[in-house]
Design a protein around this motif. Structure first.
Motif, PDB file in Angstrom:
ATOM      1  N   THR A 125       0.855  -1.191   0.000  1.00 16.71           N
ATOM      2  CA  THR A 125       0.000   0.000   0.000  1.00 16.71           C
ATOM      3  C   THR A 125       0.888   1.237   0.000  1.00 16.71           C
ATOM      4  O   THR A 125       2.111   1.135   0.049  1.00 16.71           O
ATOM      5  CB  THR A 125      -0.913   0.020   1.249  1.00 16.71           C
ATOM      6  OG1 THR A 125      -0.100   0.238   2.403  1.00 16.71           O
ATOM      7  CG2 THR A 125      -1.708  -1.271   1.391  1.00 16.71           C
ATOM      8  N   ASN A 126       0.273   2.374   0.002  1.00 12.56           N
ATOM      9  CA  ASN A 126       1.037   3.624   0.081  1.00 12.56           C
ATOM     10  C   ASN A 126       1.779   3.750   1.407  1.00 12.56           C
ATOM     11  O   ASN A 126       2.703   4.545   1.527  1.00 12.56           O
ATOM     12  CB  ASN A 126       0.112   4.820  -0.146  1.00 12.56           C
ATOM     13  CG  ASN A 126      -0.434   4.851  -1.556  1.00 12.56           C
ATOM     14  OD1 ASN A 126       0.170   4.319  -2.483  1.00 12.56           O
ATOM     15  ND2 ASN A 126      -1.597   5.454  -1.726  1.00 12.56           N
ATOM     16  N   ASP A 127       1.358   2.962   2.394  1.00 15.51           N
ATOM     17  CA  ASP A 127       2.024   2.953   3.703  1.00 15.51           C
ATOM     18  C   ASP A 127       3.118   1.900   3.786  1.00 15.51           C
ATOM     19  O   ASP A 127       3.700   1.700   4.852  1.00 15.51           O
ATOM     20  CB  ASP A 127       0.996   2.703   4.814  1.00 15.51           C
ATOM     21  CG  ASP A 127      -0.041   3.812   4.900  1.00 15.51           C
ATOM     22  OD1 ASP A 127       0.320   4.980   4.648  1.00 15.51           O
ATOM     23  OD2 ASP A 127      -1.199   3.501   5.220  1.00 15.51           O
ATOM     24  N   GLY A 128       3.380   1.198   2.691  1.00 14.53           N
ATOM     25  CA  GLY A 128       4.418   0.175   2.677  1.00 14.53           C
ATOM     26  C   GLY A 128       3.850  -1.232   2.619  1.00 14.53           C
ATOM     27  O   GLY A 128       2.652  -1.436   2.393  1.00 14.53           O
ATOM     28  N   GLN A 137       2.414  -4.638   3.810  1.00 11.63           N
ATOM     29  CA  GLN A 137       1.564  -5.099   4.906  1.00 11.63           C
ATOM     30  C   GLN A 137       1.518  -6.626   4.883  1.00 11.63           C
ATOM     31  O   GLN A 137       1.308  -7.216   3.822  1.00 11.63           O
ATOM     32  CB  GLN A 137       0.135  -4.561   4.745  1.00 11.63           C
ATOM     33  CG  GLN A 137       0.030  -3.069   4.513  1.00 11.63           C
ATOM     34  CD  GLN A 137       0.430  -2.253   5.705  1.00 11.63           C
ATOM     35  OE1 GLN A 137       0.064  -2.554   6.837  1.00 11.63           O
ATOM     36  NE2 GLN A 137       1.210  -1.210   5.466  1.00 11.63           N
TER      37      GLN A 137
END
Length: 157
Positions: A17-20, A22
């Motif tokens: 994801t855009n957060d890295g 997962q």
């Protein structure tokens, strides 16, 4: 092979994801949720890219209107490929999950050897899952593309 009425095996999947990166467990993905999960033999392959994923994208709102909390697409690809495929298809309503080592697919008994095409891949199927229990299972035979289609699954929810 997993059957209707059984709980999903406890195996992790990944998603970029855009957060890295997962790492998602069954608890993250399925506990307390009604989910439609469909699997494809490979991202960026013809039937998967031209029909299977696009049909779920088109019908996502109708599927979710029937009380489905999430729609997941799983493939034996890495998370980078799944993210790129999802972006190329504008699959904003679908979570594309990677089963990079095929552990989820093998635990379900839905793996197949495609030899020169790509090695171990997933059979084409769809499931309706309620709180980690399979309440609907639709596995394609051979190269058919009928029972795992979004329209078919929508009728079964």
């Amino acid at each position: 092979m997993i059957e209707q009425g059984q709980k999903l095996p406890d195996v992790t999947l990944t998603q970029l994801t855009n957060d890295g990166m997962q790492t998602l467990t069954n608890k993250d993905l399925f506990d307390g949720k009604k989910v439609v999960l469909f699997a494809v033999p490979g991202a960026f392959t013809p039937t998967c890219s031209n029909a299977h994923l696009p049909e779920f994208i088109t019908l996502a709102d109708k599927i979710k209107a029937k009380g489905v909390d999430a729609i997941y697409c799983v493939s034996v690809n890495d998370a980078f490929v799944m993210k790129a495929w999802g972006e190329s298809q504008n699959a904003e309503e679908i979570s594309l999950l990677a089963d990079g080592d095929a552990s989820f697919t093998k635990a379900l008994g839905l793996d197949k050897d495609t030899a020169g095409f790509g090695g171990t891949r997933s059979s084409r199927y769809a499931m309706i899952i309620d709180n980690a229990e399979v309440t609907g299972l639709f596995v394609e035979q051979g190269k058919e593309f009928e029972v795992s289609r979004a329209e078919y699954v929508l009728e079964k929810i």
